[in-house]
Write an enzyme that holds these catalytic residues in place. Structure first.
Site, PDB file in Angstrom:
ATOM      1  N   LEU A 191      31.079  53.757  51.744  1.00 46.55           N
ATOM      2  CA  LEU A 191      30.115  54.187  50.727  1.00 46.55           C
ATOM      3  C   LEU A 191      30.802  54.610  49.428  1.00 46.55           C
ATOM      4  O   LEU A 191      30.469  55.637  48.830  1.00 46.55           O
ATOM      5  CB  LEU A 191      29.218  55.299  51.275  1.00 46.55           C
ATOM      6  N   GLU A 226      39.411  36.514  34.703  1.00 46.51           N
ATOM      7  CA  GLU A 226      39.067  37.830  34.123  1.00 46.51           C
ATOM      8  C   GLU A 226      40.302  38.462  33.459  1.00 46.51           C
ATOM      9  O   GLU A 226      40.227  38.961  32.327  1.00 46.51           O
ATOM     10  CB  GLU A 226      38.532  38.709  35.260  1.00 46.51           C
ATOM     11  N   LYS A 238      45.067  45.720  40.728  1.00 51.12           N
ATOM     12  CA  LYS A 238      44.987  45.847  42.183  1.00 51.12           C
ATOM     13  C   LYS A 238      45.491  44.607  42.907  1.00 51.12           C
ATOM     14  O   LYS A 238      45.465  44.570  44.125  1.00 51.12           O
ATOM     15  CB  LYS A 238      43.558  46.194  42.594  1.00 51.12           C
ATOM     16  N   LYS A 264      36.901  34.117  44.519  1.00 52.46           N
ATOM     17  CA  LYS A 264      36.849  35.434  43.860  1.00 52.46           C
ATOM     18  C   LYS A 264      38.206  35.770  43.235  1.00 52.46           C
ATOM     19  O   LYS A 264      38.284  36.346  42.137  1.00 52.46           O
ATOM     20  CB  LYS A 264      36.421  36.524  44.852  1.00 52.46           C
ATOM     21  N   GLY A 306      29.768  50.007  47.658  1.00 51.60           N
ATOM     22  CA  GLY A 306      29.026  50.023  48.924  1.00 51.60           C
ATOM     23  C   GLY A 306      27.680  50.707  48.775  1.00 51.60           C
ATOM     24  O   GLY A 306      26.644  50.218  49.249  1.00 51.60           O
ATOM     25  N   SER A 320      31.168  39.961  42.691  1.00 50.30           N
ATOM     26  CA  SER A 320      31.587  40.392  41.352  1.00 50.30           C
ATOM     27  C   SER A 320      30.437  41.009  40.587  1.00 50.30           C
ATOM     28  O   SER A 320      29.286  40.591  40.707  1.00 50.30           O
ATOM     29  CB  SER A 320      32.122  39.213  40.542  1.00 50.30           C
ATOM     30  N   HIS A 363      38.318  33.882  40.091  1.00 52.32           N
ATOM     31  CA  HIS A 363      37.432  34.573  39.136  1.00 52.32           C
ATOM     32  C   HIS A 363      38.195  35.731  38.492  1.00 52.32           C
ATOM     33  O   HIS A 363      38.207  35.897  37.266  1.00 52.32           O
ATOM     34  CB  HIS A 363      36.188  35.079  39.882  1.00 52.32           C
ATOM     35  N   ASN A 364      38.837  36.543  39.314  1.00 50.62           N
ATOM     36  CA  ASN A 364      39.548  37.708  38.777  1.00 50.62           C
ATOM     37  C   ASN A 364      40.740  37.285  37.926  1.00 50.62           C
ATOM     38  O   ASN A 364      41.080  37.949  36.953  1.00 50.62           O
ATOM     39  CB  ASN A 364      40.012  38.617  39.917  1.00 50.62           C
ATOM     40  N   ARG A 410      33.695  56.707  56.488  1.00 46.65           N
ATOM     41  CA  ARG A 410      34.594  57.467  57.372  1.00 46.65           C
ATOM     42  C   ARG A 410      34.518  58.965  57.081  1.00 46.65           C
ATOM     43  O   ARG A 410      34.919  59.786  57.901  1.00 46.65           O
ATOM     44  CB  ARG A 410      36.024  56.944  57.267  1.00 46.65           C
TER      45      ARG A 410
HETATM   46  C1  6PG Z   1      34.551  42.170  39.629  1.00 48.64           C
HETATM   47  C2  6PG Z   1      35.865  42.814  39.322  1.00 48.64           C
HETATM   48  C3  6PG Z   1      36.240  43.767  40.417  1.00 48.64           C
HETATM   49  C4  6PG Z   1      37.318  44.760  40.054  1.00 48.64           C
HETATM   50  C5  6PG Z   1      38.668  44.125  39.983  1.00 48.64           C
HETATM   51  C6  6PG Z   1      39.563  44.724  38.941  1.00 48.64           C
HETATM   52  O1  6PG Z   1      34.540  40.950  39.665  1.00 48.64           O
HETATM   53  O2  6PG Z   1      33.580  42.887  39.818  1.00 48.64           O
HETATM   54  O3  6PG Z   1      36.864  41.844  39.205  1.00 48.64           O
HETATM   55  O4  6PG Z   1      36.514  43.023  41.547  1.00 48.64           O
HETATM   56  O5  6PG Z   1      36.993  45.457  38.900  1.00 48.64           O
HETATM   57  O6  6PG Z   1      39.249  44.340  41.227  1.00 48.64           O
HETATM   58  O7  6PG Z   1      40.827  44.250  39.194  1.00 48.64           O
HETATM   59  P1  6PG Z   1      42.139  44.999  38.746  1.00 48.64           P
HETATM   60  O8  6PG Z   1      42.022  46.409  39.283  1.00 48.64           O
HETATM   61  O9  6PG Z   1      43.247  44.248  39.364  1.00 48.64           O
HETATM   62  O10 6PG Z   1      42.112  44.969  37.258  1.00 48.64           O
END
Ligand code: 6PG
Length: 485
Positions: free
Chosen positions: A11, A191, A261, A184, A15, A129, A187-188, A34
């Protein structure tokens, strides 16, 4: 007590909002976190009077969901996903479905898919996303796994909660096994590229033209009317926000260190494995790495006599720029707009190319036009480019590059001059534009009938007898370079 339609674990903000979204579409949800306090508070406060019920153990959660059970994981990617799967498996039955809605690494998803499928259960790796707003109001959803499971158990629910574009909900079956998480990841990666080129345009405006955050905000807002994207829109808003404490533009008070990340890095690593060049995206990942070594940058910049924005010669140098490049502020802005636009298209072109190659290599059977379609709303890279990307892939699924398509080639023909001038001006002033210049070099590589690799191949043959091919006849050749020295 009637059973819930779906169970949701985790959550955090994604979530929670997804649970609320699902419930608002007429489904009942059992939620588990948790931290029992988090579950308790969510159910009694935010989700009060909704068909959202709490569970305080995995056993209770599994027992409360109707069969075949759908259990969705909205937790941190990596080891926590394996740990939750370990605990769920003994409690689940044949035909039950585990859905991982996080940003899991696609190879982890392949491994988990195999493990769970062997036990007679289903495993779906689903990219989602749209951030917290999207989770609540309609994200773009990229489901991978067994098509039969998608159609029979998930299609209806995911279509109901997804963002709605003019041609339908932003969800489609992506492909087998890890295909959803792979898409995904791409996609990132796009991004990352788009965010970086926007940031570079901002940097040129403030360091070369001495524009304030507010002025830059206005410029992006104006550009966004012509070629709109979610990322450009939020950038204009970010730049317009004042810091509550100091009254300064908030962006000026934020440390120039960006986190990551891992999805962009994984994308670049995988592009290397596939042999696909993604220079714009790769430069964006490297820019985040450079941003993270703040103390090293401070040390080195002061040893080169650069201590602040003024050291880029703002204002004072404006005349010199005009002299050197023959451009004034308004023509630099026009050029920068071209540079930003075409570099952005390159980020999409690189990502789409990865999808084409990965589809073949990994047997995903991706339909790129469908992927462009579901990115048109809800997701972070939604943009007015995407209907054209969709159309381009609909016309030719196996195209060489977006650059050569009917939809984009005219823009490249018309606007490369501005792109070059903007990059040159940035470089002349020591303003790093790694993604914009990498994008431009990518374009130049792509449009070059001859590269310098003849020389590299000769070097390889010299020191390692790696042989070479000739331009004038077939065959494999080697020269004894030491002979006759
Ligand atoms: C989305 C975002 C989401 C998140 C990323 C950010 O599509 O909603 O991409 O997944 O904000 O994980 O990635 P970084 O922390 O690597 O910038």
């Amino acid at each position: 007590m009637p059973k819930s339609d779906i169970g949701l674990i985790g959550l955090g903000v994604m979530g929670r909002n997804l649970a609320l979204n699902i419930e608002s579409k007429g489904y009942s949800v059992t939620v588990y976190d948790r931290e029992p306090d988090v579950t308790e508070r969510f159910v009694s406060e935010t989700a009060a009077n909704r068909r959202i019920s709490p569970a305080y153990s995995y056993k209770e959660l599994v027992g409360s969901v109707s069969r075949p059970r759908k259990i969705m994981l909205m937790i941190k990617a990596g080891a926590p996903v394996d740990s939750v799967i370990d605990q769920l498996l003994p409690l689940l039955d044949n035909g039950d479905i585990i859905i991982d809605g996080g940003n899991s690494y696609y190879r982890d998803t392949d491994r988990r898919y195999d493990r769970v499928s062997e036990l007679g259960l289903s495993y779906m790796g689903v990219g989602i996303s749209g951030g917290e707003y999207g989770a609540l109001n309609g994200p773009s959803i990229m489901p991978g796994g067994d098509e039969e499971t998608y159609n029979s158990a998930l299609k209806e629910l995911l279509s109901a909660i997804a963002a709605q574009a003019e041609d339908g909900p932003c969800v489609t079956y992506i492909g087998p096994r890890s295909a959803g998480h792979y898409v995904k990841m791409v996609h990132n990666s796009i991004e990352y590229g788009v965010m970086q080129v926007i940031a570079e345009a901002y940097d040129v405006m403030r360091k070369v033209l001495g524009m304030s955050a507010g002025e830059i905000s206005g410029t992006f807002a104006e550009w966004n009317q012509e070629q709109s994207s979610f990322l450009m829109e939020i950038t204009a808003e970010v730049l317009d926000r004042a810091d509550a404490e100091t009254g300064q533009p908030l962006v000026d008070m934020i440390l120039d260190t960006a986190g990551q990340k891992g999805t962009g890095k994984w994308g670049v690593q995988d592009a290397f494995d596939l042999g696909v060049a993604v220079p714009t995206i790769s430069a964006a990942v490297e820019a985040r790495i450079m941003s993270a070594i703040k103390s090293e940058r401070m040390l080195v910049s002061s040893s080169f006599g650069r201590t602040g924005l003024r050291d880029y010669g703002i204002g004072a140098v404006r005349g010199a720029i005009e002299g050197a490049t023959g451009c004034d502020a308004s023509s630099l802005l026009r050029d920068l707009k071209d540079a930003l636009y075409l570099s952005t298209v390159m980020a999409y072109a690189e990502g789409m190319k990865m999808l084409q190659v990965a589809s073949r290599e990994y047997g995903y059977g991706l339909r790129c036009h469908e992927i462009a379609r579901i990115w048109k709303a809800g997701c972070i890279i939604r943009s007015s480019l995407l209907p054209r990307v969709q159309e381009a892939y609909l016309e030719d699924a196996g195209q060489v590059s977006l650059v050569t398509t009917r939809q984009f080639s005219g823009d490249f023909r018309r606007r490369t001059g501005g792109w070059r001038r903007a990059v040159m001006t940035a470089l002349a002033h020591g303003v790093p534009v790694p993604a914009m210049s990498a994008a431009l070099s990518h374009f130049d590589n792509l449009t070059s009938p001859f590269l310098s690799a003849n020389l590299v191949q000769a070097q390889r043959d010299y020191f390692g007898a790696h042989t070479y091919q000739r331009v004038d006849r077939d065959g494999v050749f080697h020269t004894d370079w030491l002979k006759g020295r």
